[in-house]
Design an enzyme around this catalytic site. Structure first.
Site, short mmCIF file in Angstrom:
data_model
loop_
_atom_site.label_atom_id
_atom_site.label_comp_id
_atom_site.label_asym_id
_atom_site.label_seq_id
_atom_site.Cartn_x
_atom_site.Cartn_y
_atom_site.Cartn_z
N ARG A 249 26.58 -43.13 53.28
CA ARG A 249 27.60 -44.17 53.21
C ARG A 249 28.58 -43.81 52.10
O ARG A 249 28.19 -43.40 51.01
CB ARG A 249 26.97 -45.54 52.92
CG ARG A 249 26.23 -46.14 54.11
CD ARG A 249 27.18 -46.52 55.24
NE ARG A 249 26.50 -47.12 56.38
CZ ARG A 249 26.06 -46.45 57.43
NH1 ARG A 249 26.21 -45.13 57.47
NH2 ARG A 249 25.48 -47.06 58.44
N ASP A 273 30.85 -36.32 54.41
CA ASP A 273 31.06 -36.75 55.79
C ASP A 273 31.48 -38.22 55.82
O ASP A 273 31.86 -38.74 56.86
CB ASP A 273 29.78 -36.57 56.61
CG ASP A 273 29.98 -36.91 58.08
OD1 ASP A 273 30.89 -36.34 58.70
OD2 ASP A 273 29.24 -37.78 58.60
N GLU A 278 36.99 -45.20 54.03
CA GLU A 278 37.21 -44.52 55.30
C GLU A 278 37.60 -45.44 56.45
O GLU A 278 38.17 -44.98 57.45
CB GLU A 278 35.95 -43.75 55.71
CG GLU A 278 34.78 -44.65 56.10
CD GLU A 278 33.57 -43.85 56.56
OE1 GLU A 278 33.14 -44.06 57.71
OE2 GLU A 278 33.06 -43.03 55.79
N HIS A 310 33.01 -38.56 59.35
CA HIS A 310 31.85 -39.37 59.73
C HIS A 310 31.31 -38.92 61.09
O HIS A 310 31.11 -39.73 62.00
CB HIS A 310 32.21 -40.86 59.76
CG HIS A 310 31.02 -41.74 59.51
ND1 HIS A 310 31.08 -42.87 58.74
CD2 HIS A 310 29.74 -41.65 59.92
CE1 HIS A 310 29.89 -43.45 58.70
NE2 HIS A 310 29.05 -42.73 59.42
#
Length: 359
Positions: A249, A273, A278, A310
């Site tokens: 996260r 990632d 985001e 992600h």
């Protein structure tokens, strides 16, 4: 029973930026194979207008959302007023949902495990890409540049990796690291019995993990305790040149502190990632546009930072598991009256219901 797969519904109702997610068709395809279940598939952007959003929600028993869809008090109230009974998450995490406020209004089900291998393997892929300069070599050789200047990396064998979070994904990541001959320092609020062998894998306190790890990988959920678990103080305790990996996260890492650590050369590399802001960016194409998030722009501009959007979960196997589990959760809840993957908020904590119904 009717279920609406409205990926953008929660975000639109909360006034956020609509999100497009490619797994809709996968989930819908499997759902249509289940007799008696009717789906309404949302494939267009919704404006941030509650009237239009509620027009879609009215008459349906549930909505299905993804990781970056905001389900706050306002959204929950409007879904409840529309007659929605179930909120189906196509993910394991639920930090985007006000779980305390859902109690007594919406039953929340999730996908606790879809493919731990997908995420763990992506973390390793990013690590190897970073430390062996694979991304730079790919670009160079496309231009027939075969110079080795600036391409020196380091061995993983013998290095110490700190793993924060030893759930399914964390344990798979540890297994892969052991295959490389790495030593593992692990931290988890709830240690996994039998994982610590007293030698190559040891549970330690966070301070020791920060001080002794060459590489730190995050595999824990986002909670009040883990929010910015990697912050300025944590980075100060780390080895100079530490590599930080986050496939869990975004808000686990204080992005500003990370950027400062990179600029001061304290952090040797970062593989991200996920990113704490985001939700306004990931899953959308901003090429050809000016991105206003200065922190992300500066991170991406750094030669020792790799950012993916992600996508750690994004494998055929994981998508299939997510779709199947999501549909089965809905079938169990409506046909059996209970679902083992239902989340319950009790005594200040959110836990899996396991048996019975949350309320």
């Amino acid at each position: 029973d009717k279920i609406v797969d409205a990926v953008k519904l929660g975000v639109a109702m909360a006034g956020g930026t609509p999100i497009v997610f490619p797994a809709i068709a996968v989930c819908d395809g499997i759902a249509m194979g289940h007799e008696g279940m009717k789906y309404s598939l949302v494939t267009r952007d919704l404006i941030a207008d509650s009237t239009e959003a509620m027009a879609l929600a009215h008459g349906f028993d549930g909505v299905c959302v993804f990781v970056n869809d905001t389900v706050n008090k306002e959204v929950i109230d409007r879904l409840y007023e529309a007659g929605v009974k179930v909120l189906a998450l196509r993910c394991a995490g639920f930090n985007n949902v006000d779980m305390k406020y859902t109690h007594g209004k919406l039953h929340v089900v999730r996908v606790p495990a879809y493919s731990p291998y997908a995420v763990a393997e992506h973390a390793i892929a990013m690590l190897l890409t970073s430390i062996r300069r694979i991304h730079k070599a790919y670009i160079r050789t496309k231009d027939f540049n075969f110079s080795l200047s600036g391409m020196t990396g380091f061995d993983l064998y013998g290095k110490t990796v700190g793993v924060i979070g030893t759930g399914r994904i964390g344990r798979v990541f540890i297994d892969i690291c052991r295959g490389f001959g790495m030593k593992v320092l692990a931290y988890d609020k709830y240690p996994f019995e039998g994982l610590d062998n007293g030698d190559t894998v040891r549970y330690v306190e966070l301070d020791e993990l920060f001080q002794k790890s060459d590489i730190i990988s995050l595999h824990c959920p986002l909670t009040e305790e883990t929010d910015h678990i990697i912050d300025e103080k944590a980075i100060e305790k780390c080895k100079t040149g530490v590599v930080i990996i986050n496939t869990s996260r975004g808000a686990l890492v204080d992005a500003e502190a990370l950027l400062t650590g990179i600029k001061s050369r304290k952090v040797g590399a970062a593989c991200l990632d996920v990113y704490e802001e985001e939700s306004d960016l990931f899953f959308e194409d901003f090429s050809g546009h000016i991105v206003e998030d200065d922190t992300l722009a500066r991170l991406i501009s750094m030669p020792n930072v790799i950012v993916t959007s992600h996508q750690a979960f994004l494998t055929e196997e994981a998508l299939s598991n997510i779709a199947e589990t999501t549909v089965q959760n809905l079938v169990d809840l409506f046909e059996k009256g209970e679902c083992k993957n239902e989340l319950c908020y009790r005594n200040g904590e959110t836990k899996d219901c396991k048996s019975g119904k949350c309320f």
